[in-house]
Design an enzyme around this catalytic site. Structure first.
Site, PDB file in Angstrom:
ATOM      1  N   HIS A   6       0.806  -1.216   0.000  1.00  0.00           N
ATOM      2  CA  HIS A   6       0.000   0.000   0.000  1.00  0.00           C
ATOM      3  C   HIS A   6       0.839   1.266   0.000  1.00  0.00           C
ATOM      4  CE1 HIS A   6      -3.242  -2.785   1.150  1.00  0.00           C
ATOM      5  NE2 HIS A   6      -4.064  -1.842   0.715  1.00  0.00           N
ATOM      6  N   GLY A   7       2.045   1.212   0.534  1.00  0.00           N
ATOM      7  CA  GLY A   7       2.841   2.421   0.548  1.00  0.00           C
ATOM      8  C   GLY A   7       4.197   2.223   1.196  1.00  0.00           C
TER       9      GLY A   7
END
Length: 465
Positions: free
Chosen positions: A319-320
Site C-alpha cells: 500500500h505504501g
C-alpha cells in the site's frame, strides 16, 4: 481523469457510443485499447510509454515460460517487475532509512539532483502482470493471448488505476462474446450511481473534515482523534469501494463482468471473514501468490503463523513506502494470529449463536479494523502512537481545534447506508419488485443533491498506491 469528473463522463459517453456503433469484435477491441491509451496518457504521457515497455517486456517472456516451464525465466521477469516497482515506489523509503542508520551522505535524498515520480497505477498493474506470468508458468493458461489482447487486458481503463486486480479468467472469455443485456445495463448504471454517491457525497466530504486532524493531530483532543479515526474508516471504504463500483459498472456497460472487490465487509464477524470481503482481489492475490507459495497452512502451526505474518506485512508495504503501512499489515497479521490460536485451542469468548452475540462480534471486528486504520492514515509512526496514547494513557481535553461531531456523524451514517446496499440478502421484497423505479429515483435525487453537498472532487485514495 477522475471517474466522478465531467471530463470522464464525456469521455466515457463518447467511447461507449463508438464502442457499440458497429457489430464488430475487432473494432470494439480497438476502441477499448485506444480509449485506454488516451485515459492513461491523460495523467502522464511519458509514463504511458514506460507502462507499454513493461507490458512488452513481460510478453516476451510468456511463450518461453509456457514452453519450457523454466523457473529461471519466471524468476528473471518477476524480479524485473519487482525492481521496476521498487525503484519508483520504495527508492526514497529505503534511502531515507539507510541514511538514518548510516548517516552517509550517499543516501541523503535531500541532496539528490533528481526526483522520482510515482507512475499512476504501478502497484495494481505490477500485481496483475505478475499474476498472469505466474499463471502461465503454472500451466493455468490453455492458450496465450497475442500482444494486442495482452496489452488490452493490462490497460483496460475502467479498472486500470485502482483495480480490482483482474486475472486472465476474468477478462479473456468475455472477448469471445462482447454483448450487453438489459440486466447488465441496469446493474451497471446502478453501480456507477452508487459509486459516485459514495465518493462525492461521503468520501470527499469526510476527507475535507478529517484530513486536518491527521495532518496536525497534536492540535486536537482525544475525542476529535477518535471521531476522525472512525470517520476515516468510512472515508476509505466509501472512496475505494466507490471507485470499484464505478469501475465494475463501466465494465458491465462494455460487456465485461470484472471481479467484485467489496461485499459489505463491516458485517463480518471476525477478521478472517472481513478479509474475504474487503479488497477481495488483493486478498486472493496475496493468498495465491505469497501465502500458498510460502507454504500456506501445510506446515506446523508456527510456520503457518509466520507465513501469514509475512503475507500481511508485504500486503501492508504494497500500500505504501512507509513504516505505518508495515505496522498496519502486521496489526492485521496479529489479529489473524490470535483468532487462529483461539480457534485451534477451542477458546470461545462468546456464544456462537444468537443475534445479540453476533452483533457483538461484528462490532468487535469493526473496532479492530478501525483502530488499525490509524496506522494506515497517519503520516508517521510517531503520530500513530500519539492517537493511541491520547486514548489509553491519559484522556486529553480538546486543545487548539475541535472536530465537529454534528458534521461528521451524518456522513458516517450515510456511509453505513451505502455499505448496507452491498448485502442484497438484506433487501426487502418491495425493493426487488420496484428496483427499476427506485434506480431512476436514486439517480435523480443524487443528481439534485450533488450540487449542494458534493465535496471538493479529491483524487481517489488508492490512486496513490
Amino acid at each position: 481523469m477522475i471517474f466522478t469528473s465531467t471530463l470522464f463522463f464525456v469521455f466515457f459517453l463518447i467511447v461507449y457510443v463508438l464502442y457499440w456503433s458497429w457489430d464488430s469484435r475487432k473494432y470494439r477491441e480497438w476502441i477499448l485499447l485506444i480509449a485506454s491509451l488516451v485515459f492513461y496518457a491523460s495523467w502522464n504521457p511519458p509514463f504511458l510509454l514506460h507502462l507499454l515497455g513493461i507490458i512488452f517486456l513481460n510478453y516476451l517472456f510468456l511463450k518461453p515460460i509456457a514452453k519450457t516451464k523454466s523457473k529461471k525465466l519466471l524468476t528473471i521477469i518477476v524480479l524485473i517487475d519487482l525492481i521496476n516497482l521498487g525503484i519508483f515506489k520504495y527508492f526514497y523509503f529505503v534511502s531515507d532509512n539507510l541514511f538514518y542508520v548510516t548517516n552517509l551522505s550517499l543516501f541523503n535524498t535531500s541532496t539528490f539532483s533528481f526526483r522520482i515520480i510515482l507512475p499512476l497505477a504501478i502497484s495494481f498493474y505490477t500485481f496483475q502482470v505478475m499474476a498472469f506470468v505466474i499463471d502461465v508458468y503454472r500451466g493455468k493458461m490453455e492458450e496465450l493471448p497475442n500482444f494486442f489482447h495482452f496489452t488490452l487486458f493490462l490497460l483496460f481503463f475502467p479498472q486500470l488505476v485502482a483495480g480490482p486486480i483482474m486475472r486472465a479468467k476474468d477478462f479473456f472469455p468475455r472477448l469471445e462474446n462482447l454483448r450487453i443485456h438489459k440486466t447488465a445495463i441496469f446493474t451497471g448504471l446502478f453501480l456507477i450511481g452508487l459509486g459516485a454517491c459514495k465518493k462525492i457525497l461521503i468520501a470527499d466530504n469526510l476527507g475535507g473534515l478529517i484530513d486536518p486532524v491527521f495532518l496536525r493531530p497534536r492540535e486536537y483532543g482525544s475525542g476529535s482523534l477518535l471521531l476522525a479515526t472512525i470517520g476515516f474508516t468510512w472515508q476509505v471504504y466509501s472512496d475505494f469501494s466507490g471507485y470499484t463500483d464505478v469501475a465494475k459498472g463501466c465494465a458491465l456497460l462494455f460487456g465485461f463482468n470484472i471481479p467484485r472487490n467489496f461485499n459489505a465487509p463491516f458485517f463480518s464477524k471476525n477478521i478472517h471473514e472481513l478479509w474475504r470481503k474487503w479488497h477481495i482481489t488483493l486478498g486472493t492475490w496475496l493468498k495465491d501468490y505469497i501465502y500458498i507459495p510460502l507454504g500456506g497452512s501445510r506446515g506446523s502451526e508456527a510456520r503457518t503463523n509466520i507465513n501469514q505474518t509475512i503475507t500481511f506485512a508485504l500486503g501492508g508495504l504494497w500500500h505504501g513506502a512507509n513504516w505505518t503501512f508495515l505496522a498496519w499489515g502486521l496489526s492485521h497479521g496479529l489479529f489473524l494470529f490470535v483468532e487462529r490460536t483461539f480457534e485451534r485451542k477451542g477458546i470461545r469468548t462468546l456464544p456462537e449463536s444468537g443475534k445479540f452475540f453476533t452483533g457483538i462480534r461484528i462490532i468487535w471486528t469493526y473496532t479492530l479494523f478501525t483502530l488499525a486504520g490509524v496506522f494506515f492514515r497517519t503520516i508517521n509512526i510517531s503520530d500513530s502512537f500519539y492517537f493511541f496514547e491520547s486514548w489509553f494513557y491519559h484522556i486529553r481535553p480538546e486543545q487548539v481545534n475541535t472536530l465537529s461531531f454534528n458534521l461528521v456523524i451524518p456522513y458516517i451514517i450515510g456511509g453505513f447506508i451505502f455499505h448496507s446496499a452491498e448485502a442484497p440478502a438484506r433487501y426487502p421484497l418491495w425493493f426487488q419488485r420496484n428496483r427499476t423505479k427506485l434506480l431512476l429515483a436514486f439517480l435523480l435525487i443524487g443528481a439534485l443533491i450533488f450540487g449542494n453537498y458534493a465535496g471538493k472532487g479529491q483524487d481517489f485514495i488508492y490512486f496513490a498506491f
